[in-house]
Design a protein around this motif. Structure first.
Motif, PDB file in Angstrom:
ATOM      1  N   ASP A 140      40.856  36.032  27.647  1.00 24.15           N
ATOM      2  CA  ASP A 140      39.430  36.401  27.814  1.00 24.15           C
ATOM      3  C   ASP A 140      39.258  36.546  29.428  1.00 24.15           C
ATOM      4  N   VAL A 197      38.402  24.961  32.034  1.00 22.36           N
ATOM      5  CA  VAL A 197      38.088  26.240  32.257  1.00 22.36           C
ATOM      6  C   VAL A 197      37.448  26.179  33.872  1.00 22.36           C
ATOM      7  N   ASP A 216      39.289  34.236  31.473  1.00 24.95           N
ATOM      8  CA  ASP A 216      39.087  32.957  32.186  1.00 24.95           C
ATOM      9  C   ASP A 216      40.006  32.405  32.837  1.00 24.95           C
ATOM     10  N   THR A 273      34.762  28.410  25.474  1.00 23.42           N
ATOM     11  CA  THR A 273      35.159  27.886  26.782  1.00 23.42           C
ATOM     12  C   THR A 273      36.633  27.225  27.027  1.00 23.42           C
ATOM     13  N   GLU A 292      34.948  31.278  34.654  1.00 23.76           N
ATOM     14  CA  GLU A 292      34.808  32.159  33.645  1.00 23.76           C
ATOM     15  C   GLU A 292      35.265  33.462  34.455  1.00 23.76           C
ATOM     16  N   LYS A 293      35.739  34.744  33.597  1.00 22.73           N
ATOM     17  CA  LYS A 293      36.214  35.853  34.200  1.00 22.73           C
ATOM     18  C   LYS A 293      34.878  36.607  34.963  1.00 22.73           C
TER      19      LYS A 293
END
Length: 178
Positions: A135, A101, A137, A7, A104-105
């Motif tokens: 990634d 974060v 994020d 994360t 997330e994506k």
């Protein structure tokens, strides 16, 4: 509380990147004083880690030590109910990276409107960076020099990051997949 290492990959990736930048044998031969400075800085991981651990204890809130260089501090927001501010030391770069974060994506519905909001927020928020990591994020973070960081600045950075995280989430939550 426990950390999920994936994360906060941007800072962990930074730690790896910095670790891959040792002086070459030729550079050591040409600049022995730099080699001596690097050897002295090898003791820095425990020093900067001890400094952050002391700050977290003095701050009085709850936190979890994840490793010698990583801690997480839980927060509750109005828009983002529960999140962790990750505090990561990068001793080789004399850096303390604190970040969250935000999404997330898989939660992001990327659009021109969302990207515009992120850029506007990045401009309006002092001392924080907003970005999308490798990634995909969405993160928000503050980077501070470990050498000059004191308790008051550490607390101010952490509080500012938590407030900015909640505000950013409030501004973009309509662009997030639940």
């Amino acid at each position: 509380m426990t950390i999920v290492p994936n994360t906060f990959k941007f800072a962990l990736g930074l730690t790896t990147l910095v670790g891959l930048l040792p002086l070459s044998a030729g550079a050591i031969a040409q600049h022995p004083e730099q080699h001596a400075k690097q050897s002295i800085s090898a003791a820095q991981p425990k020093q900067i880690g001890a400094k952050i651990a002391q700050f977290l204890q003095q701050a009085g809130g709850s936190y979890t030590k994840v490793s010698e260089t990583v801690w997480k501090v839980p927060y509750e927001g109005k828009s983002l109910a529960n999140f962790d501010v990750m505090v990561i030391t990068v001793p080789e770069a004399d850096l303390v990276v604190s970040g969250v974060v935000v999404a997330e994506k898989k939660q992001l519905k990327l659009s021109q409107d969302l990207l515009y909001k992120l850029l506007k927020f990045n401009n309006s928020a002092d001392r924080v960076k907003v970005g999308i990591d490798d990634d995909g994020d969405l993160f928000i973070r503050i980077e501070t020099s470990g050498r000059t960081l004191d308790l008051e600045q550490f607390k101010a950075d952490t509080e500012q990051l938590a407030a900015a995280t909640d505000e950013l989430h409030r501004q973009i939550k309509s662009s997030l997949v639940p």
